[in-house]
Design a protein around this motif. Structure first.
Motif, PDB file in Angstrom:
ATOM      1  N   CYS A  44     -15.957  -2.302   7.860  1.00 27.35           N
ATOM      2  CA  CYS A  44     -17.340  -2.261   7.359  1.00 27.35           C
ATOM      3  C   CYS A  44     -17.416  -2.109   5.846  1.00 27.35           C
ATOM      4  CB  CYS A  44     -18.122  -1.140   8.037  1.00 27.35           C
ATOM      5  SG  CYS A  44     -18.596  -1.556   9.737  1.00 27.35           S
ATOM      6  N   ILE A  45     -16.407  -1.490   5.253  1.00 26.31           N
ATOM      7  CA  ILE A  45     -16.437  -1.354   3.789  1.00 26.31           C
ATOM      8  C   ILE A  45     -15.549  -2.407   3.115  1.00 26.31           C
ATOM      9  CG2 ILE A  45     -16.990   1.116   3.889  1.00 26.31           C
ATOM     10  CD1 ILE A  45     -14.032   1.563   2.996  1.00 26.31           C
ATOM     11  N   ARG A  46     -14.927  -3.278   3.899  1.00 27.48           N
ATOM     12  CA  ARG A  46     -14.207  -4.438   3.374  1.00 27.48           C
ATOM     13  C   ARG A  46     -13.021  -4.056   2.498  1.00 27.48           C
ATOM     14  NH1 ARG A  46     -19.355  -4.607   3.051  1.00 27.48           N
ATOM     15  NH2 ARG A  46     -19.439  -4.093   0.833  1.00 27.48           N
ATOM     16  N   CYS A  47     -12.058  -3.356   3.107  1.00 28.86           N
ATOM     17  CA  CYS A  47     -10.880  -2.891   2.371  1.00 28.86           C
ATOM     18  C   CYS A  47      -9.615  -3.339   3.104  1.00 28.86           C
ATOM     19  CB  CYS A  47     -10.936  -1.356   2.250  1.00 28.86           C
ATOM     20  SG  CYS A  47      -9.454  -0.609   1.512  1.00 28.86           S
ATOM     21  N   ASP A  48      -8.978  -4.410   2.602  1.00 26.51           N
ATOM     22  CA  ASP A  48      -7.777  -4.961   3.248  1.00 26.51           C
ATOM     23  C   ASP A  48      -6.650  -3.934   3.378  1.00 26.51           C
ATOM     24  OD1 ASP A  48      -8.704  -7.478   3.750  1.00 26.51           O
ATOM     25  OD2 ASP A  48      -7.572  -8.477   2.168  1.00 26.51           O
ATOM     26  N   GLY A  49      -6.376  -3.231   2.284  1.00 24.84           N
ATOM     27  CA  GLY A  49      -5.285  -2.266   2.317  1.00 24.84           C
ATOM     28  C   GLY A  49      -5.539  -1.174   3.345  1.00 24.84           C
ATOM     29  N   CYS A  50      -6.807  -0.775   3.474  1.00 25.27           N
ATOM     30  CA  CYS A  50      -7.171   0.242   4.463  1.00 25.27           C
ATOM     31  C   CYS A  50      -6.992  -0.296   5.883  1.00 25.27           C
ATOM     32  CB  CYS A  50      -8.632   0.673   4.285  1.00 25.27           C
ATOM     33  SG  CYS A  50      -9.090   1.131   2.599  1.00 25.27           S
ATOM     34  N   VAL A  89     -15.770 -11.405   9.160  1.00 26.39           N
ATOM     35  CA  VAL A  89     -14.673 -11.855   8.297  1.00 26.39           C
ATOM     36  C   VAL A  89     -13.549 -10.815   8.276  1.00 26.39           C
ATOM     37  CG1 VAL A  89     -14.010 -12.399   5.914  1.00 26.39           C
ATOM     38  CG2 VAL A  89     -16.166 -13.281   6.853  1.00 26.39           C
ATOM     39  N   TYR A  90     -13.914  -9.570   7.969  1.00 30.32           N
ATOM     40  CA  TYR A  90     -12.888  -8.527   7.882  1.00 30.32           C
ATOM     41  C   TYR A  90     -12.415  -8.085   9.271  1.00 30.32           C
ATOM     42  CZ  TYR A  90     -13.192  -8.277   2.858  1.00 30.32           C
ATOM     43  OH  TYR A  90     -13.105  -8.591   1.519  1.00 30.32           O
ATOM     44  N   GLY A  91     -13.269  -8.244  10.275  1.00 31.79           N
ATOM     45  CA  GLY A  91     -12.856  -7.931  11.642  1.00 31.79           C
ATOM     46  C   GLY A  91     -11.818  -8.922  12.132  1.00 31.79           C
ATOM     47  N   VAL A 101       0.838  -1.199   0.000  1.00 33.88           N
ATOM     48  CA  VAL A 101       0.000   0.000   0.000  1.00 33.88           C
ATOM     49  C   VAL A 101       0.875   1.252   0.000  1.00 33.88           C
ATOM     50  CG1 VAL A 101      -1.561   1.391   1.429  1.00 33.88           C
ATOM     51  CG2 VAL A 101      -2.039  -1.036   1.056  1.00 33.88           C
ATOM     52  N   HIS A 149      -4.515   1.602   8.507  1.00 28.94           N
ATOM     53  CA  HIS A 149      -5.036   2.257   9.712  1.00 28.94           C
ATOM     54  C   HIS A 149      -4.782   1.435  10.974  1.00 28.94           C
ATOM     55  CE1 HIS A 149      -6.618   5.662   7.585  1.00 28.94           C
ATOM     56  NE2 HIS A 149      -7.159   4.851   6.688  1.00 28.94           N
ATOM     57  N   ASP A 198      -9.804 -10.437  10.240  1.00 27.15           N
ATOM     58  CA  ASP A 198      -8.605 -10.014   9.508  1.00 27.15           C
ATOM     59  C   ASP A 198      -7.909  -8.861  10.241  1.00 27.15           C
ATOM     60  OD1 ASP A 198      -8.673 -11.803   7.432  1.00 27.15           O
ATOM     61  OD2 ASP A 198      -9.220 -10.378   5.888  1.00 27.15           O
ATOM     62  N   ILE A 231     -14.307   1.661  10.104  1.00 26.41           N
ATOM     63  CA  ILE A 231     -14.870   1.936   8.769  1.00 26.41           C
ATOM     64  C   ILE A 231     -14.275   0.974   7.742  1.00 26.41           C
ATOM     65  CG2 ILE A 231     -14.975   3.638   6.897  1.00 26.41           C
ATOM     66  CD1 ILE A 231     -14.875   5.818   9.163  1.00 26.41           C
ATOM     67  N   SER A 232     -12.968   0.767   7.797  1.00 27.87           N
ATOM     68  CA  SER A 232     -12.286  -0.113   6.833  1.00 27.87           C
ATOM     69  C   SER A 232     -12.858  -1.521   6.877  1.00 27.87           C
ATOM     70  CB  SER A 232     -10.782  -0.154   7.127  1.00 27.87           C
ATOM     71  OG  SER A 232     -10.210   1.142   7.029  1.00 27.87           O
TER      72      SER A 232
END
Lengths: 113, 113, 113, 113, 113, 113
Positions: C58-64, C99-101, C12, C68, C103, C55-56
């Motif tokens: 909830c919007i499913r953004c690995d790089g974010c 799932v993203y949490g 990133v 952050h 992560d 936010i990252s």
């Protein structure tokens, strides 16, 4: 590790073919929609594909970035046009669009070389 | 390069276990919500898991596709039912759903074999 | 296979540098926005970076998540604070946020060690 | 103040007609896609429309909720099936899906009476 | 009942002014980003505003549609260009984009008259 | 025309009650999740509700903004804290977050008076 955008593009194409075989009616209709939506008209095809790239960045879809960046390149989009498309996506998507926008630039560079 | 959906599924499961250990109250409540939401009722569990797959495609979440495709398969979903679920997701999501829908079909084929 | 969050973070950063070089005006303005938005104020920088992680997810953004989570760690965020941030994201995002949490928790553990 | 779902439904229909007139090729292709995606098959039309409602809740689209709730009702969906569809959407979308799910229940009640 | 896009546009403007007063540093930086992203360049301002409309449709944001449709009109966008922009958004967003795309066409017609 | 946030808040509450009555198991589990996720802990409830506001802005959900802005106010959030939360959401969401962020500021002002 840099993503391999040619591999992503190939995978999207192959998977799409499998889906088109499994769901021929829906996918044929979608192909018709895609064809109508990106045809040269009041706005040319190149610009429409760049619009699709901008949307792909804002909704964070790698496969979409690969597909539409490639289509934009084939329609003649320059690197400068891609960069300005990405900047617009950053205005409309903030930080996450810097991540996916940087990906799109990398996709452009790999797929146009 | 094709994604390895069994690996994605295993990773989601393992990470989820770690999160459940770290946030037991929230994750126990979420498990209760998931259980209530997918129980057999007026709509059967299989169909509810297919609904979850359709949503997963439209919001572009690989881990969700792996998890709910697997649950749908265990509940008896056929390939034809998965294909029609994907077609519905394409109607509701356009091009990006063709990308993630094709992924879901691949997930079905790998996880059901 | 566990994701390598240090590699994601490095990628990133490197891609962002390339984008900043290509679109200097837009990216300089975005950097100003990011600086203003995350500065210590009525809410401290650490908490703001945790908000950005939520936010990252909830919007499913690995790089974010990588970016952050790393910034939150550097600002002093504890594992417990990260876990509670993830739980809040699960309330606001349901299953996909588990799932993203999960992560994000993995990212915290890798990037803080 | 409760939303007037019959008015929302009428507006979506009227606007859609205007769009179909302005962009006949793209909208005819989309209609073909929608028809193929919601036809009776391995999954029946009623269930497919409920899937579309679940997606509409998760992506927070009032007009979509109106349209697909109405189609589900016409295909014979019961209130209990709608409620279970909403519960599934809450699992997949968390708090925001409670807001739009409650809207969908209201839409069902207004449009089925 | 048709939406009143001039009212939506006015409200967005007034609210934005209030936010700019409350958060001057962040909003001044954002204004700089927006200015850089939509300036005439390799792609002209009109086309960039149409791109922003396409994104606004795909992410389902009424206020954004009002703002960017108005900016596109001021930059000289024709109705045909707006229609083709909407068709592209339908390809990239499916059914929900037909709802918000039809809204965008209505916004164009109201704001250009 | 300014939105009436007290009306939006009341409507969300009333609709939620109807949904809880129709889907008691799922909604009771969700309430447990929400309670666990927003309890005072390493991060206090006020901050967690502000996080929920930031997410609500980024995902563009009016009802969620009303609910969580109100909860944040009740937990003691100041206007300055709300403003900084909005600025963070603008960093993470770009232009659309300026629209919904300005809405959130209006919601704060109406609901705290």
């Amino acid at each position: 590790m840099a993503k391999d955008w040619r591999d992503i593009l190939t995978t999207v194409g192959r998977n799409n073919t499998a889906l088109a075989k499994a769901a021929p009616d829906a996918m044929k209709a979608f192909a018709g929609l895609a064809g109508a939506a990106t045809a040269d008209g009041a706005i040319d095809k190149k610009t429409k594909e760049l619009m699709a790239v901008a949307i792909s960045i804002c909704i964070r879809c790698d496969g979409c970035i690969a597909y539409h960046a490639h289509s934009a390149i084939r329609a003649g989009a320059t690197r400068e046009e891609m960069v300005e498309t990405i900047a617009l996506a950053v205005e409309m998507g903030g930080g996450p669009s810097t991540v996916y926008g940087a990906d799109a630039l990398q996709a452009y560079d790999q797929l146009s070389s």
